[in-house]
Scaffold this motif. Structure first.
Motif, short mmCIF file in Angstrom:
data_model
loop_
_atom_site.label_atom_id
_atom_site.label_comp_id
_atom_site.label_asym_id
_atom_site.label_seq_id
_atom_site.Cartn_x
_atom_site.Cartn_y
_atom_site.Cartn_z
N GLU A 534 37.57 48.38 -26.44
CA GLU A 534 38.06 49.68 -26.87
C GLU A 534 39.35 50.08 -26.18
O GLU A 534 40.05 51.01 -26.62
N ASN A 535 39.67 49.39 -25.07
CA ASN A 535 40.90 49.70 -24.34
C ASN A 535 42.02 48.67 -24.57
O ASN A 535 43.08 48.77 -23.94
N GLN A 536 41.76 47.69 -25.43
CA GLN A 536 42.74 46.62 -25.66
C GLN A 536 43.71 47.02 -26.76
O GLN A 536 43.28 47.36 -27.87
N ILE A 537 44.96 46.98 -26.42
CA ILE A 537 46.00 47.33 -27.39
C ILE A 537 46.58 46.07 -28.02
O ILE A 537 46.74 45.97 -29.24
N SER A 538 46.89 45.07 -27.20
CA SER A 538 47.45 43.81 -27.73
C SER A 538 46.82 42.64 -26.95
O SER A 538 46.98 42.54 -25.74
N GLY A 539 46.12 41.83 -27.68
CA GLY A 539 45.53 40.64 -27.06
C GLY A 539 44.23 40.91 -26.35
O GLY A 539 43.98 42.02 -25.88
N ASN A 540 43.40 39.85 -26.31
CA ASN A 540 42.10 39.95 -25.66
C ASN A 540 42.08 38.98 -24.49
O ASN A 540 42.13 37.76 -24.68
N PRO A 541 42.05 39.45 -23.26
CA PRO A 541 42.10 38.55 -22.09
C PRO A 541 40.91 37.59 -22.03
O PRO A 541 40.99 36.56 -21.35
N HIS A 542 39.84 37.89 -22.73
CA HIS A 542 38.67 36.99 -22.70
C HIS A 542 38.93 35.69 -23.45
O HIS A 542 38.16 34.72 -23.28
N ASP A 543 39.98 35.69 -24.28
CA ASP A 543 40.30 34.45 -25.00
C ASP A 543 40.73 33.34 -24.05
O ASP A 543 40.66 32.15 -24.40
N HIS A 544 41.16 33.71 -22.86
CA HIS A 544 41.66 32.73 -21.91
C HIS A 544 40.69 32.53 -20.74
O HIS A 544 41.06 31.90 -19.74
N LEU A 545 39.49 33.10 -20.87
CA LEU A 545 38.50 32.97 -19.80
C LEU A 545 37.27 32.23 -20.30
O LEU A 545 36.97 32.21 -21.50
N SER A 546 36.57 31.64 -19.36
CA SER A 546 35.32 30.98 -19.72
C SER A 546 34.25 32.03 -20.01
O SER A 546 34.32 33.17 -19.51
N PRO A 547 33.25 31.71 -20.81
CA PRO A 547 32.17 32.67 -21.09
C PRO A 547 31.47 33.16 -19.83
O PRO A 547 31.11 34.33 -19.74
N GLN A 548 31.31 32.29 -18.84
CA GLN A 548 30.64 32.71 -17.61
C GLN A 548 31.45 33.76 -16.86
O GLN A 548 30.91 34.73 -16.34
N LEU A 549 32.76 33.57 -16.79
CA LEU A 549 33.60 34.53 -16.09
C LEU A 549 33.68 35.85 -16.86
O LEU A 549 33.60 36.94 -16.27
N SER A 550 33.79 35.75 -18.18
CA SER A 550 33.81 36.97 -19.00
C SER A 550 32.49 37.73 -18.85
O SER A 550 32.46 38.97 -18.75
N LYS A 551 31.42 36.94 -18.85
CA LYS A 551 30.09 37.56 -18.67
C LYS A 551 30.01 38.32 -17.35
O LYS A 551 29.52 39.45 -17.28
N ASN A 552 30.51 37.72 -16.30
CA ASN A 552 30.46 38.37 -14.99
C ASN A 552 31.28 39.66 -14.98
O ASN A 552 30.87 40.67 -14.37
N ILE A 553 32.41 39.67 -15.63
CA ILE A 553 33.26 40.87 -15.67
C ILE A 553 32.56 41.98 -16.45
O ILE A 553 32.53 43.15 -16.03
N ILE A 554 31.99 41.62 -17.60
CA ILE A 554 31.34 42.64 -18.44
C ILE A 554 30.10 43.19 -17.74
O ILE A 554 29.88 44.41 -17.69
#
Length: 701
Positions: A534-554
Motif C-alpha cells: 500500500e506504500n509502494q509507488i514505483s516498483g516492488n522491492p520484494h521482486d529482488h529478495l528471496s521469499p525467506q527474507l521477504s517473509k521475515n520483513i513482513i
C-alpha cells in the motif's frame, strides 16, 4: 503502578480478595457513619447545673408522663348511674299490695269474727318482715281497724304519691328530699290526721333510690377520656435543659429518655446502622458478584473511599448559623469517575449510596429533620445523577468541564426550589452563600474528575473512553508518524477502523476500542514502509529478495509495532490487538513462492508468531484487516464479489482455527459479515461518469 497492576491482574478472579473488599467497604461505611448517628451523651447527675443548652436529638414519647395524665383524666370522670324504671313499678305494686292485704284481712275477720291479734298476725304472714319496723303495733292496729273507705282513700293517695315521686331520678343522696316530697303529696288526702300520719310513714318507706351505679358505662367513659389524652412527647430539637439550669428529676428523666446520659448503653444505633450498611451493600454485592472482576471492585472501592474522605473533610469546615456546608460537597465527581471508568448503572448506584451517606454525615447541620437530612439527601442525589447523565455521550475532557458546569446549574436551581418550597425567610447574603456553594460543588467536581482520572487509569491499567478519544486524535505523534512515513498504511488503517467499529457496534462489542486499535495496528510498517504494497509507488522491492527474507520483513512488522507501542506506553488493550491482528495465519504468497523455488518448506516458518485473537475486538480487527486489503485489490468490486470475499475470509479463519481462543459466536460472525458488506458497499458504490470524462474516452478511442 506496575506492582498495583500486577497484583490486580493476578487477583482479578480470586473470591477471597472480593470478600475482603466487601468487608472493607462495610467496615468503612460503619465506622464513618457511626459517629454521625450515635447520639452525643453527657455526664450529668441530679441537681447538677447544666454547662450548656441541651436539645433532644430525637422525638420520643414520655410514657410515664402520659400515664399520669391519663390517670388524672380518668379520676375526673364521675360515676355513672342508670335509672331503673322498673323500681317505680315494683314499689307501687308493693304499696298497693299492702293495702290490698289489709282489706282482705278485714273482710276475713268480719266473716270469721276473729279478734284483733289474729288480724295483725295474719298481716305479718303476708308482708315482708321489715315493713313491721316502719310502724308501731298501735299504728298497725289503727290501720287494720280503719274504715274500708279510708283504706281505699289511703291506698289511692299512697300509690299516686309513690308513682309520681319515683318517676324522677332518686339517688341515695336525694332520698330524704324525695320522701319529703311524697309526704307533701299526702298532706291534702281526705284522711284523719292520725291515719294520714300512718300512710305518710308507709309511703316514705315505699320511696327508695331508683338509680344504680353502672360500672361498665363508667369504665367505658374513663377509657374514652384516657384515649383522648395526647401522648406527652419530647420533640426533636426541643430544649430539655438550658445552660445554667438545675437538673431536676423531670429533666433527668427526659435526658434519660433521649439517650443523652453516659450511663445509658443503648445498642439500637449499632443495630440500625448495621442493617442500613447491609442494605446499602446488597446491590453492590449483587452487581460486582455477577458482572465484574475484582479489579473493578477495587477501583470502585478506591473512588468511593476518596468520596467519603472528601465529604468528611468538608464536614470539618466551620459551620454557619443557617447555611450547611453539606451543599459544598462535590459529590458529582465520584459518580462521574464511576461513569467514565465503570459504566452508567454502577454510577447511579454510587449516586444513591453517596446521597444516603451524606445525609447521615451532615445530620447535625442546620435544618436536619431526623437522622436523615432529607433536603440535603435530595440535593446530593440530584447532583450526582446530573453528572452521570450529562456524560452519557462523547466522553472527553471538555465534556467533563461542561458536566461540572451543568451540575453547578442543577445545584443552584435545586437550592432555589427548596428555599421557595420551605417558604424560608433567608437574607440575600444567605441565599448568595447557598448559590455560591452550589456553583463551587459543580466546579470542584469537574476539577477532581479531571485530576484523578489519569491517576486511576494509570494505577489500574484502565483504558477509558476519554483516553481512547485522545488516542484517536490525528495529531497524536504516532498517527502523524504513520501518515508521514506510510501514508498508504494510514489510509488502510482508517478503512479497517470503519469496518471494525461498525461490526463491533453491531454485536455489542467495544467499537471505540476497535477503531483506535485499528489506527495503530500496523504501526510496525513505519520501520520499512516501502516493503508493504500500500506504500509502494514505483516498483516492488520484494521482486529482488528471496521469499525467506521477504517473509521475515513482513512478519517482523507485528513485533516492530508492539515494540513501538510499548515504547510510547500505549494501553495494553491496543498493544494486544496489534500483536494478535494476524494471529498465526499463513503468509500464503511468499509460502507458495518459496515452495515453487525450493520444492519443500516448513509451513510454520511462514506463519505469524501470534497469539491468536483473544477478544471479539481483536478477532474483528483481524478479519477486517484482511477483508479491506482483499476488496481493495479488486479492479471493479461489486456487491456479489465483496460478499464472496468477506465470507471466504471468515470461513478461512474458522478452518484455520484462528478464532478458537476468543468468545465470538457463529451468529455474531454472521452479523459481522453483513456489517462488513454494508460498509464496503457504501465505499465501493457505482459512480456517475461525468460528460467530460466520457468525451475524453471517445477522443482517445
Amino acid at each position: 503502578m506496575e506492582r498495583i497492576r500486577f497484583f490486580l491482574k493476578h487477583t482479578s478472579r480470586v473470591r477471597f480478595v472480593r470478600y475482603l473488599l466487601f468487608l472493607f467497604l462495610g467496615l468503612m461505611l460503619f465506622s464513618v457513619l457511626y459517629w454521625h448517628v450515635k447520639p452525643r451523651q453527657y455526664e450529668l447527675r441530679l441537681f447538677d447545673v447544666a454547662k450548656e443548652t441541651i436539645r433532644s436529638p430525637i422525638t420520643i414519647e414520655d410514657k410515664e408522663a402520659t400515664e399520669r395524665l391519663k390517670e388524672e383524666a380518668a379520676n375526673k370522670v364521675a360515676d355513672i348511674y342508670t335509672l331503673k324504671k322498673e323500681y317505680a313499678e315494683n314499689r307501687v305494686d308493693l304499696i298497693s299490695s299492702l293495702f290490698t292485704a289489709i282489706v282482705d284481712i278485714q273482710e276475713q275477720a268480719k266473716r270469721e269474727n276473729e279478734v284483733e291479734t289474729d288480724m295483725v298476725g295474719a298481716l305479718q304472714e303476708r308482708l315482708p318482715p321489715e315493713w313491721f319496723s316502719y310502724l308501731s303495733a298501735n299504728e298497725w292496729e289503727a290501720l287494720l281497724h280503719a274504715a274500708p273507705e279510708d283504706i281505699k282513700t289511703a291506698k289511692e293517695a299512697a300509690v299516686t304519691a309513690v308513682h309520681l315521686i319515683m318517676r324522677e331520678r332518686i339517688t341515695q343522696e336525694e332520698l330524704d328530699r324525695a320522701r319529703e316530697k311524697a309526704a307533701d303529696e299526702l298532706k291534702y288526702a281526705m284522711l284523719s290526721p292520725s291515719l294520714k300520719e300512718i300512710v305518710i310513714k308507709l309511703t316514705k318507706q315505699a320511696v327508695i333510690p331508683n338509680v344504680v351505679y353502672d360500672r361498665a358505662a363508667t369504665e367505658e367513659k374513663r377509657r374514652q377520656v384516657m384515649d383522648e389524652v395526647k401522648p406527652v412527647k419530647i420533640l426533636q430539637g426541643q430544649v430539655i435543659v438550658e445552660e445554667g439550669q438545675f437538673i431536676t428529676n423531670e429533666i433527668y428523666h427526659q435526658l434519660q429518655l433521649a439517650g443523652l446520659l453516659q450511663n445509658d448503653h443503648s445498642f439500637h444505633p449499632l443495630i440500625g446502622l448495621s442493617m442500613l450498611v447491609l442494605l446499602l451493600l446488597s446491590p453492590l454485592v449483587y452487581y460486582f458478584g455477577r458482572e465484574r472482576t475484582n479489579t473493578d471492585l477495587f477501583l470502585f472501592t478506591t473512588i468511593f473511599t476518596i468520596t467519603m474522605l472528601i465529604m468528611e473533610l468538608v464536614r470539618l469546615l466551620p459551620q454557619g448559623d443557617t447555611v450547611s456546608t453539606g451543599y459544598l460537597v462535590p459529590i458529582a465527581f465520584g459518580t462521574m469517575l464511576v461513569r467514565i471508568l465503570l459504566g452508567e448503572r454502577i454510577a447511579i448506584m454510587t449516586a444513591i449510596l453517596c446521597a444516603v451517606c451524606g445525609s447521615l454525615m451532615f445530620n447535625e447541620e442546620i435544618g436536619a429533620n431526623g437522622t436523615v437530612q432529607v433536603s440535603l439527601a435530595i440535593y446530593l442525589l440530584t447532583s450526582g445523577l446530573a453528572g452521570s447523565f450529562f456524560l452519557h455521550q462523547q466522553l472527553r475532557k471538555a465534556k467533563i468541564w461542561q458536566a461540572g458546569l451543568f451540575v453547578a446549574f442543577i445545584n443552584m436551581v435545586l437550592i432555589l426550589a427548596m428555599i421557595l418550597l420551605k417558604n424560608g425567610h433567608y437574607s440575600l447574603s444567605e441565599i448568595g452563600m447557598f448559590l455560591l456553594m452550589a456553583l463551587a460543588s459543580g466546579i470542584f467536581s469537574a476539577i477532581l474528575t479531571i485530576g484523578l482520572l489519569p491517576m486511576l487509569e494509570a494505577a489500574f491499567g484502565i483504558l477509558s473512553s476519554i483516553r481512547l478519544i485522545e488516542l484517536s486524535n490525528p495529531n497524536h505523534p504516532l498517527l502523524r508518524k504513520i501518515l508521514i512515513e506510510a501514508p498508504g498504511t494510514y489510509h488502510h488503517s482508517i478503512m479497517v477502523a470503519n469496518l471494525a467499529e461498525a461490526a463491533c457496534e453491531a454485536i455489542g462489542a467495544n467499537g471505540l476500542l476497535a477503531r483506535v486499535a485499528c489506527y495503530y495496528h500496523d504501526i510496525g510498517k513505519t520501520k520499512r514502509p516501502r516493503y508493504f504494497i500500500e506504500n509502494q509507488i514505483s516498483g516492488n522491492p520484494h521482486d529482488h529478495l528471496s521469499p525467506q527474507l521477504s517473509k521475515n520483513i513482513i512478519l517482523a512488522h507485528v513485533a516492530d509495532g508492539v515494540a513501538i507501542l510499548k515504547k510510547h506506553r500505549m494501553p495494553k488493550e491496543i498493544i494486544d490487538i496489534a500483536e494478535q491482528h494476524h494471529g498465526t495465519t499463513l503468509l500464503k504468497y511468499f509460502y507458495h513462492k518459496a515452495l515453487e523455488q525450493t520444492g519443500f518448506v516448513l509451513e510454520e516458518e511462514f506463519r505469524y508468531p501470534g497469539p491468536k485473537p483473544q477478544t471479539k475486538e481483536a478477532a474483528i480487527v483481524s478479519i477486517a484487516d484482511s477483508v479491506e486489503a482483499a476488496v481493495r485489490s479488486l479492479s471493479s468490486p461489486s456487491q456479489e464479489k465483496i460478499e464472496k470475499i468477506v465470507r471466504a475470509i471468515i470461513a478461512d479463519r474458522l478452518q484455520d482455527n484462528q478464532l478458537n481462543e476468543c468468545d465470538i459466536t457463529l451468529k455474531e460472525l454472521e452479523i459481522v459479515a453483513r456489517s462488513f458488506c454494508e460498509t464496503l458497499n457504501g465505499v465501493f458504490h457505482s459512480r456517475i461518469e461525468y460528460p467530460e470524462i466520457r468525451k475524453e474516452k471517445v477522443k482517445h478511442a
